[in-house]
Write a protein that holds these residues in place. Sequence first.
Motif: not given
Length: 154
Positions: A93, A149-151, A143, A89, A96-98
Motif C-alpha cells: 500500500y 490512514i493518510y497520504k 489498512i 506503512g 500511505y501510512e496509518g
Amino acid sequence: MAIKEILKFQDKTLKRVSRKVDKLDKETKNLIRDLKDTLNNVEGIGLAAPQIGDLKRIIYIDLKNGMNPILLINPIIVCKIGKEKSREGCLSYPGYEGIVIRPRRVIVKGTNEIGKEVTYEARGLLAKAFCHEIDHLDGILYIDKAKKIYKIKE
C-alpha cells in the motif's frame, strides 16, 4: 533467485490465508531467496511470501539497523504484552501510512531457513514488524486495522 513484483492491496491474493510449509525443499529455498532479493531491492523492513504471490507461511524482516535479518517459516505469536499506537506503512500500500495499535512486546516462534526451531522476544519496531508480516500470512492488511490512514507527503 529473483526480484519479484510486490502485490498491491487490490490483489485478492493478499486477502487469502497462507499454507503451512511442511518441508524445506528446493522450491521453498527458492522462495526464501526471492523474498530476500525483493526486500533488499526496496525501501521496506519486512516482506511476507503472499506479497510476492506465494501463499506460504514465510516472512523476512530486515530492520536495516545493523541487526541480523530474520527469516521465519511458519511463525506464530505465542505471547503479546501491552499495547501501543504508532504509524505503520506497507509495501503493498505504497504512499500511505496509518495509525495502528499493536502489542508493545511479542514472543514469536517459528523455524529458520536451516530447519531449526527458534524463538524471538521482540519489542518496539521489531515487534510491530512481526505482527504486520504475520498478519499478511492470515490475509490481514494493516489498512484493515488502521484507526486513520493518510497520504505520505513527499
